[in-house]
Scaffold this motif. Sequence first.
Motif, PDB file in Angstrom:
ATOM      1  N   GLY A 106       0.806  -1.212   0.000  1.00  0.00           N
ATOM      2  CA  GLY A 106       0.000   0.000   0.000  1.00  0.00           C
ATOM      3  C   GLY A 106       0.842   1.264   0.000  1.00  0.00           C
ATOM      4  N   THR A 107       0.169   2.384   0.120  1.00  0.00           N
ATOM      5  CA  THR A 107       0.859   3.677   0.084  1.00  0.00           C
ATOM      6  C   THR A 107       1.068   4.290   1.470  1.00  0.00           C
ATOM      7  OG1 THR A 107      -1.239   4.888  -0.107  1.00  0.00           O
ATOM      8  CG2 THR A 107      -0.163   4.196  -2.167  1.00  0.00           C
ATOM      9  N   GLY A 108       0.423   3.692   2.469  1.00  0.00           N
ATOM     10  CA  GLY A 108       0.507   4.262   3.810  1.00  0.00           C
ATOM     11  C   GLY A 108      -0.442   5.414   4.015  1.00  0.00           C
ATOM     12  N   LYS A 109      -1.284   5.662   3.026  1.00  0.00           N
ATOM     13  CA  LYS A 109      -2.221   6.778   3.086  1.00  0.00           C
ATOM     14  C   LYS A 109      -3.654   6.270   3.083  1.00  0.00           C
ATOM     15  CE  LYS A 109      -3.617  10.892   0.431  1.00  0.00           C
ATOM     16  NZ  LYS A 109      -3.383  11.692  -0.793  1.00  0.00           N
TER      17      LYS A 109
ATOM     18  N   ALA B  35     -13.103  -2.294  -7.842  1.00  0.00           N
ATOM     19  CA  ALA B  35     -12.326  -1.074  -8.044  1.00  0.00           C
ATOM     20  C   ALA B  35     -12.076  -0.343  -6.727  1.00  0.00           C
ATOM     21  CB  ALA B  35     -13.041  -0.155  -9.029  1.00  0.00           C
ATOM     22  N   VAL B  36     -13.104  -0.240  -5.897  1.00  0.00           N
ATOM     23  CA  VAL B  36     -12.951   0.428  -4.603  1.00  0.00           C
ATOM     24  C   VAL B  36     -11.952  -0.322  -3.725  1.00  0.00           C
ATOM     25  CG1 VAL B  36     -14.104   1.034  -2.438  1.00  0.00           C
ATOM     26  CG2 VAL B  36     -15.232   1.501  -4.622  1.00  0.00           C
ATOM     27  N   LYS B  37     -12.064  -1.633  -3.681  1.00  0.00           N
ATOM     28  CA  LYS B  37     -11.157  -2.434  -2.848  1.00  0.00           C
ATOM     29  C   LYS B  37      -9.712  -2.301  -3.309  1.00  0.00           C
ATOM     30  CE  LYS B  37     -14.691  -5.838  -1.564  1.00  0.00           C
ATOM     31  NZ  LYS B  37     -15.214  -7.217  -1.817  1.00  0.00           N
ATOM     32  N   ARG B  38      -9.506  -2.276  -4.632  1.00  0.00           N
ATOM     33  CA  ARG B  38      -8.150  -2.146  -5.168  1.00  0.00           C
ATOM     34  C   ARG B  38      -7.533  -0.802  -4.780  1.00  0.00           C
ATOM     35  NH1 ARG B  38      -8.172  -1.399 -10.073  1.00  0.00           N
ATOM     36  NH2 ARG B  38     -10.272  -1.857 -10.820  1.00  0.00           N
ATOM     37  N   VAL B  39      -8.316   0.247  -4.937  1.00  0.00           N
ATOM     38  CA  VAL B  39      -7.822   1.587  -4.617  1.00  0.00           C
ATOM     39  C   VAL B  39      -7.541   1.715  -3.121  1.00  0.00           C
ATOM     40  CG1 VAL B  39      -8.462   4.023  -4.514  1.00  0.00           C
ATOM     41  CG2 VAL B  39      -8.891   2.711  -6.601  1.00  0.00           C
TER      42      VAL B  39
ATOM     43  N   ALA C 144      -6.754  -0.619  -1.139  1.00  0.00           N
ATOM     44  CA  ALA C 144      -5.650  -1.505  -0.752  1.00  0.00           C
ATOM     45  C   ALA C 144      -4.282  -0.972  -1.167  1.00  0.00           C
ATOM     46  CB  ALA C 144      -5.860  -2.889  -1.354  1.00  0.00           C
ATOM     47  N   GLY C 145      -4.262   0.074  -1.972  1.00  0.00           N
ATOM     48  CA  GLY C 145      -2.974   0.664  -2.335  1.00  0.00           C
ATOM     49  C   GLY C 145      -2.662   0.679  -3.809  1.00  0.00           C
ATOM     50  N   GLU C 146      -3.679   0.636  -4.651  1.00  0.00           N
ATOM     51  CA  GLU C 146      -3.432   0.749  -6.085  1.00  0.00           C
ATOM     52  C   GLU C 146      -3.109   2.201  -6.432  1.00  0.00           C
ATOM     53  OE1 GLU C 146      -5.628  -1.354  -9.578  1.00  0.00           O
ATOM     54  OE2 GLU C 146      -6.582   0.595  -9.322  1.00  0.00           O
ATOM     55  N   VAL C 147      -2.081   2.402  -7.240  1.00  0.00           N
ATOM     56  CA  VAL C 147      -1.709   3.746  -7.671  1.00  0.00           C
ATOM     57  C   VAL C 147      -1.705   3.807  -9.192  1.00  0.00           C
ATOM     58  CG1 VAL C 147      -0.332   4.272  -5.625  1.00  0.00           C
ATOM     59  CG2 VAL C 147       0.771   3.206  -7.602  1.00  0.00           C
ATOM     60  N   GLU C 148      -1.961   4.978  -9.717  1.00  0.00           N
ATOM     61  CA  GLU C 148      -1.916   5.192 -11.157  1.00  0.00           C
ATOM     62  C   GLU C 148      -0.612   5.893 -11.525  1.00  0.00           C
ATOM     63  OE1 GLU C 148      -5.335   7.219 -12.722  1.00  0.00           O
ATOM     64  OE2 GLU C 148      -6.706   6.190 -11.351  1.00  0.00           O
TER      65      GLU C 148
ATOM     66  N   GLU D   9     -23.336  -1.585  -3.685  1.00  0.00           N
ATOM     67  CA  GLU D   9     -22.089  -2.332  -3.871  1.00  0.00           C
ATOM     68  C   GLU D   9     -20.883  -1.476  -3.497  1.00  0.00           C
ATOM     69  OE1 GLU D   9     -21.580  -4.152  -7.696  1.00  0.00           O
ATOM     70  OE2 GLU D   9     -23.636  -4.897  -7.738  1.00  0.00           O
ATOM     71  N   ALA D  10     -20.895  -0.221  -3.945  1.00  0.00           N
ATOM     72  CA  ALA D  10     -19.780   0.672  -3.659  1.00  0.00           C
ATOM     73  C   ALA D  10     -19.675   0.974  -2.168  1.00  0.00           C
ATOM     74  CB  ALA D  10     -19.941   1.971  -4.447  1.00  0.00           C
ATOM     75  N   GLU D  11     -20.805   1.204  -1.543  1.00  0.00           N
ATOM     76  CA  GLU D  11     -20.823   1.499  -0.106  1.00  0.00           C
ATOM     77  C   GLU D  11     -20.314   0.318   0.698  1.00  0.00           C
ATOM     78  OE1 GLU D  11     -24.534   4.704   0.056  1.00  0.00           O
ATOM     79  OE2 GLU D  11     -24.919   2.574   0.399  1.00  0.00           O
ATOM     80  N   GLU D  12     -20.744  -0.875   0.338  1.00  0.00           N
ATOM     81  CA  GLU D  12     -20.327  -2.074   1.066  1.00  0.00           C
ATOM     82  C   GLU D  12     -18.839  -2.365   0.873  1.00  0.00           C
ATOM     83  OE1 GLU D  12     -22.968  -5.157  -0.231  1.00  0.00           O
ATOM     84  OE2 GLU D  12     -24.565  -4.564   1.179  1.00  0.00           O
ATOM     85  N   ALA D  13     -18.296  -1.922  -0.265  1.00  0.00           N
ATOM     86  CA  ALA D  13     -16.872  -2.137  -0.539  1.00  0.00           C
ATOM     87  C   ALA D  13     -15.985  -1.131   0.193  1.00  0.00           C
ATOM     88  CB  ALA D  13     -16.610  -2.046  -2.031  1.00  0.00           C
ATOM     89  N   GLY D  14     -16.611  -0.074   0.763  1.00  0.00           N
ATOM     90  CA  GLY D  14     -15.845   0.892   1.547  1.00  0.00           C
ATOM     91  C   GLY D  14     -15.675   2.260   0.942  1.00  0.00           C
ATOM     92  N   ALA D  15     -16.446   2.564  -0.112  1.00  0.00           N
ATOM     93  CA  ALA D  15     -16.358   3.901  -0.708  1.00  0.00           C
ATOM     94  C   ALA D  15     -16.775   4.958   0.310  1.00  0.00           C
ATOM     95  CB  ALA D  15     -17.236   3.987  -1.944  1.00  0.00           C
ATOM     96  N   ASP D  16     -16.106   6.094   0.276  1.00  0.00           N
ATOM     97  CA  ASP D  16     -16.404   7.162   1.240  1.00  0.00           C
ATOM     98  C   ASP D  16     -17.607   7.992   0.818  1.00  0.00           C
ATOM     99  OD1 ASP D  16     -13.839   7.174   3.123  1.00  0.00           O
ATOM    100  OD2 ASP D  16     -13.170   6.837   1.059  1.00  0.00           O
ATOM    101  N   TYR D  17     -17.753   8.194  -0.485  1.00  0.00           N
ATOM    102  CA  TYR D  17     -18.870   8.974  -1.017  1.00  0.00           C
ATOM    103  C   TYR D  17     -19.416   8.247  -2.247  1.00  0.00           C
ATOM    104  CZ  TYR D  17     -16.044  12.431   1.515  1.00  0.00           C
ATOM    105  OH  TYR D  17     -15.282  13.085   2.454  1.00  0.00           O
ATOM    106  N   VAL D  18     -20.734   8.108  -2.319  1.00  0.00           N
ATOM    107  CA  VAL D  18     -21.350   7.441  -3.469  1.00  0.00           C
ATOM    108  C   VAL D  18     -22.593   8.224  -3.874  1.00  0.00           C
ATOM    109  CG1 VAL D  18     -22.224   5.288  -4.423  1.00  0.00           C
ATOM    110  CG2 VAL D  18     -20.608   5.213  -2.517  1.00  0.00           C
ATOM    111  N   GLY D  19     -22.725   8.513  -5.157  1.00  0.00           N
ATOM    112  CA  GLY D  19     -23.901   9.236  -5.616  1.00  0.00           C
ATOM    113  C   GLY D  19     -23.795   9.566  -7.085  1.00  0.00           C
ATOM    114  N   GLY D  20     -24.505  10.635  -7.480  1.00  0.00           N
ATOM    115  CA  GLY D  20     -24.528  11.002  -8.883  1.00  0.00           C
ATOM    116  C   GLY D  20     -24.468  12.498  -9.077  1.00  0.00           C
ATOM    117  N   GLN D  21     -25.567  13.063  -9.596  1.00  0.00           N
ATOM    118  CA  GLN D  21     -25.599  14.473  -9.948  1.00  0.00           C
ATOM    119  C   GLN D  21     -25.315  15.387  -8.759  1.00  0.00           C
ATOM    120  OE1 GLN D  21     -26.194  15.629 -13.296  1.00  0.00           O
ATOM    121  NE2 GLN D  21     -25.253  17.413 -12.305  1.00  0.00           N
ATOM    122  N   GLU D  22     -25.735  14.972  -7.566  1.00  0.00           N
ATOM    123  CA  GLU D  22     -25.523  15.827  -6.389  1.00  0.00           C
ATOM    124  C   GLU D  22     -24.034  16.064  -6.129  1.00  0.00           C
ATOM    125  OE1 GLU D  22     -25.942  11.633  -4.575  1.00  0.00           O
ATOM    126  OE2 GLU D  22     -26.506  12.741  -6.386  1.00  0.00           O
ATOM    127  N   TYR D  23     -23.202  15.039  -6.354  1.00  0.00           N
ATOM    128  CA  TYR D  23     -21.762  15.207  -6.154  1.00  0.00           C
ATOM    129  C   TYR D  23     -21.128  15.981  -7.315  1.00  0.00           C
ATOM    130  CZ  TYR D  23     -21.604  12.310  -1.983  1.00  0.00           C
ATOM    131  OH  TYR D  23     -21.772  11.829  -0.706  1.00  0.00           O
TER     132      TYR D  23
END
Length: 232
Positions: A68-71, A153-157, A159-163, A86-100
């Motif tokens: 991981g990145t330590g962050k 995708a959420v789990k990978r990010v 866990a420390g996935e970097v671009e 699905e995104a919420e259960e995977a640990g996403a901090d914010y999930v939505g659409g037009q409002e965000y």
Amino acid sequence: MAKRGKKYLEALKKYDYLKEYSLDEALKILKEIAYANYDETVEVHMKLGVDPKHSDQIVRGSVSLPHGTGKQVKVLVFAKGEKIKEAEEAGADYVGGQEYADKIAKEGWLEFDKVIATPDMMGIVGRLGKILGPRGLMPNPKVGTVTFDVADAVKRVKAGEVEFRVDKTANIHVGVGKKSFDEEKLKENILALYDAVIKAKPAAAKGKYVKSFHIATTHSPSVKVNVQSLQR
């Protein structure tokens, strides 16, 4: 040349900054010269033998760092329907659409580190290109951030996935951990990134691909690494 502080100049005296070191040697030096009183990010800076002006020489991809990145990464997911859960259960901090999208466009809200979107939400997200693009936050299918498999995708990010992406000057800059990581963990993260960049080599690239490789912390001088010491 930028004026350097006293601590930076003192750090330069502790090693030969013109010399190439093996990765193991470079990491030991980096630990000795990192002088900031907080847990700095360890960065990799690579100069590539490509011409980013040509689309067929763009180097881009992602890699999961073994340690991981330590962050703590805050993830925003644009989704609808069952994909929200699905995104919420995977640990996403914010999930939505037009409002965000409105919050970003109208309020300048950027309290997140990664953006993931399902393909059917890109019509909304695409309008944010001028805001997200320059900050490296725009979702892209090539690096797996535009996908219907939002949970993965959420789990990978998280866990420390970097671009990584080559910039206009043919350089790649990536954070690969924290100063507090032991040398072996930093080494494994750095080698994972190096391998990913090698695999992403464009067919159109000619000549020497990795021209130089440096490691540094956020504030320290850089240490030049012998590229051959990275090959496995």
